[in-house]
Design a protein around this motif. Sequence first.
Motif, PDB file in Angstrom:
ATOM      1  N   GLN A 185    -110.814  -5.781   0.493  1.00  0.00           N
ATOM      2  CA  GLN A 185    -109.626  -6.664   1.233  1.00  0.00           C
ATOM      3  C   GLN A 185    -109.650  -5.726   2.555  1.00  0.00           C
ATOM      4  N   CYS A 255     -97.392 -15.965   3.049  1.00  0.00           N
ATOM      5  CA  CYS A 255     -98.529 -14.825   3.105  1.00  0.00           C
ATOM      6  C   CYS A 255     -98.114 -13.224   2.721  1.00  0.00           C
ATOM      7  N   GLU A 256     -99.103 -12.929   2.990  1.00  0.00           N
ATOM      8  CA  GLU A 256     -98.763 -11.204   2.310  1.00  0.00           C
ATOM      9  C   GLU A 256     -98.997 -10.511   3.178  1.00  0.00           C
ATOM     10  N   ASN A 280    -102.163  -8.393   4.835  1.00  0.00           N
ATOM     11  CA  ASN A 280    -103.151  -8.289   3.939  1.00  0.00           C
ATOM     12  C   ASN A 280    -104.201 -10.435   4.147  1.00  0.00           C
ATOM     13  N   TYR A 281    -105.489  -9.680   4.736  1.00  0.00           N
ATOM     14  CA  TYR A 281    -106.323 -10.888   4.780  1.00  0.00           C
ATOM     15  C   TYR A 281    -107.227 -11.092   3.368  1.00  0.00           C
ATOM     16  N   GLY A 282    -107.066 -10.417   2.607  1.00  0.00           N
ATOM     17  CA  GLY A 282    -107.867 -10.328   0.958  1.00  0.00           C
ATOM     18  C   GLY A 282    -109.116 -10.478   1.720  1.00  0.00           C
ATOM     19  N   ASN A 287    -109.382 -15.820  -2.426  1.00  0.00           N
ATOM     20  CA  ASN A 287    -108.822 -15.704  -1.947  1.00  0.00           C
ATOM     21  C   ASN A 287    -107.256 -15.997  -2.830  1.00  0.00           C
ATOM     22  N   ASN A 291    -103.730 -15.284   0.549  1.00  0.00           N
ATOM     23  CA  ASN A 291    -104.617 -14.557   1.505  1.00  0.00           C
ATOM     24  C   ASN A 291    -104.262 -15.644   3.239  1.00  0.00           C
TER      25      ASN A 291
END
Length: 322
Positions: A185, A255-256, A280-282, A287, A291
């Motif tokens: 991640q 979003c994360e 966190n863009y995964g 995803n 993400n």
Amino acid sequence: MESTNGTAGTTNTRAEQECYHHTTLVDLPDELVLNVASFLDKESQLLLSLSCKQLHSLLNTFVDLAIHDRATKVRFLQRLQLDHPEYLTCRSCGFLYLWRRMQTSQYDCPRASQHQHADTLLSYRRLVRAGDTDYTFLSRNIVDLILQAYEHGPTNGLPLSFFNSSGKDRHGISRTNEARLIDGQLILVSRLELEGREGMAAMARFFDMELCLHYRFNPGKDNMFRAVAKAVTDVEGSKKRKPQILLRPFKCYYCETDHRLQVDKDAEKQITIVLNVWRNYGRRHSNMPSNEQHFHRYPVFKLDAKSVSKRDVRAVFESASQ
């Protein structure tokens, strides 16, 4: 005799090697090959048809290999580009391009000016700044290149250090950006520091730019700035030698992204306002919507309050240093 035997032995060995390396799939009856292909998704069927002339002819005759939607086309090209690391697939238009040639435009798709407005809203770029002239447009393409390099080697994309930067701009805002890969991640933390009560004025001007795209869609959004102002007043009036106030984390429901503000006062009574943002863009594939929605200007999927309260992107980020 020895020479003849040696030649025969060499011939047999080559024949055995050719037999060993021969793809057994093409030796099967056409019905079985087609049955195997029926269990594959569209993009895998396309890749299989490109593996040799025999399979290409068979599958094109009996299987519909036409791509009817862009999502399938993008997945197909993403798999195809693994054998051609010099290329990157644009998720917005499904165009395969030589990404290294696009360095001056932040590795953006060469057809970006032709993208539909709706696609642009689903591939929104965010400005990651360090100083006045040191900045990066964080896009889905750049995230893909970093994750691609992580999964398939450095020649397939950009290094993780691409995001690492620090500096101070003309407004007195100090910024530090650091990226880490934890269990596949990609997590990016941005830290902003403003000194003095005058930092409140600078924060009022640039606050929204540093938060996630969906800040204004979240509950409690109007309370954050007032909480900072109160914390500054409380720290100023504190009799402690080095008081510090940590505000409750502000977590996006779309979003994360987790935000946290703190206000400090040092021994010289200098006040510092600090904003930390963890994103966190995964992973590159599989995803969660939270993400993917980092790049969606107007998100659709909203997380439930329980999931958001349990999330701690900061803890995941810091686990890499333990």
